[in-house]
Design an enzyme around this catalytic site. Sequence first.
Site, short mmCIF file in Angstrom:
data_model
loop_
_atom_site.label_atom_id
_atom_site.label_comp_id
_atom_site.label_asym_id
_atom_site.label_seq_id
_atom_site.Cartn_x
_atom_site.Cartn_y
_atom_site.Cartn_z
N HIS A 1 9.65 69.92 61.46
CA HIS A 1 8.34 69.26 61.51
C HIS A 1 8.05 68.75 62.93
CE1 HIS A 1 8.29 69.35 57.11
NE2 HIS A 1 7.03 68.96 57.16
N GLN B 1 10.93 69.54 45.83
CA GLN B 1 11.57 70.71 45.23
C GLN B 1 10.57 71.71 44.68
OE1 GLN B 1 14.07 68.91 42.27
NE2 GLN B 1 15.76 68.52 43.68
N VAL C 1 10.44 77.82 50.90
CA VAL C 1 11.34 77.00 51.72
C VAL C 1 12.43 76.37 50.86
CG1 VAL C 1 11.46 74.92 53.15
CG2 VAL C 1 9.63 76.59 53.52
N ILE D 1 7.99 76.53 47.29
CA ILE D 1 9.13 77.22 46.70
C ILE D 1 9.85 78.14 47.68
CG2 ILE D 1 9.83 78.85 44.89
CD1 ILE D 1 9.28 75.99 43.95
N TYR E 1 22.05 74.14 51.28
CA TYR E 1 22.58 73.14 50.36
C TYR E 1 23.87 73.62 49.67
CZ TYR E 1 22.61 69.76 46.51
OH TYR E 1 22.96 68.79 45.60
#
EC number: 2.3.1.20
Length: 489
Positions: free
Chosen positions: A416, A376, A382, A380, A391
């Site tokens: 990724h 988290q 992303v 920041i 979300y």
Amino acid sequence: MGDRGGAGGSRRRRTGSRPSIQGGSGPAAAEEEVRDVGAGGDAPVRDTDKDGDVDVGSGHWDLRCHRLQDSLFSSDSGFSNYRGILNWCVVMLILSNARLFLENLIKYGILVDPIQVVSLFLKDPYSWPALCLVIVANIFAVAAFQVEKRLAVGALTEQAGLLLHGVNLATILCFPAAVAFLLESITPVGSVLALMVYTILFLKLFSYRDVNLWCRERRAGAKAKAALAGKKANGGAAQRTVSYPDNLTYRDLYYFLFAPTLCYELNFPRSPRIRKRFLLRRLLEMLFLTQLQVGLIQQWMVPAIQNSMKPFKDMDYSRIVERLLKLAVPNHLIWLIFFYWLFHSCLNAVAELMQFGDREFYRDWWNSESITYFWQNWNIPVHKWCIRHFYKPMLRRGSSKWAARTAVFLASAFFHEYLVSIPLRMFRLWAFTGMMAQIPLAWIVGRFFRGNYGNAAVWLSLIIGQPVAVLMYVHDYYVLNREAPAAGT
């Protein structure tokens, strides 16, 4: 002795000398001190001079030098100043790494070659496929802009606009992947950079579409308050506010595309001026750290990776673990340098040039006591995009928090793998598996570790987890591109 002490005391008073109790000398003073100790239980605290030494005074009668107290390393002592031990750790870290550096130089010589880096980007000096891919990305940005212009004036329905945006966003991901996978002249490094540009473009245009949609919904709900709706849509911070649909200009679009953020707003916070000294420092950091990363990779990581191939081939597990630990140190050091280079030097330089006011590109992830806190706070831009466009929309549609978090990790795992497998032209899913493994790892660390132990678990996952993925991909790439052609001949 008591009478003599009393006489001495009265004689001093007659001659104008200071009282014996002030200097702490004499049997009477000692007797008084003993009575005080018996009553209070602790020895009186002695005065100290400016250097911290006890003020000896004129006497030598120290009948008590002990008191009830804990050792400094005991948890009950309340002592917390371990600055000297921290400095010792830094000195030991420097010395141990200096030894490794000298050992590397003695064993391999100087391997740093900045000119060789050019070959990682270009196979043919007259063919620049990665750069051409980046230039072509403008077509997709213009397409999204034209769709929004037509939606703003009602020339397209929302359903048609959603379909066109979906096709455009899907093409942004598929087109460069197909080119990178099929075009032989593009190098893996050039392919990674091109795919990163397209991934960033995908996230930005996704946000661009969402925010403009929210503005249209608010305008439809209250046409009389269109200007206020545009102001609320972006958070209400602006020196010169822009309302929807006045934001639909090429100037506004390209400012957003180059700004160091993934989340679109109609009115970004702006800094009052460009600080030239600040910008120069960031540019010098970018230049120096780029050279440092290249040097560390060539001098330290490449030999360690090359020496790891034989243990993998022989399945010598003890040697594999030894090589993994040997690779962990340079890999983690390079990752830390890369973090500072990207999130502090590069993004601050771009923000300063564009007078972009929000400079919160990272938070204190190094103090993370859980895996969730790390993810988290380390990236920041992303994180904000995931919360705002992924979300929270899932929660509004009725999904549970656990399902929404899992979906975020799933999307992160996809990107990724997208940025690794396609440039290497092989699909092993190591990056995808590593990201999805963060879900049970986050539960384990959050359930069984707290405080410093949780922070140590986070650091351990970073130091060990990344080299495992690196070795997996390097081994598979080596087998696919080195041993397979040799076996064929």
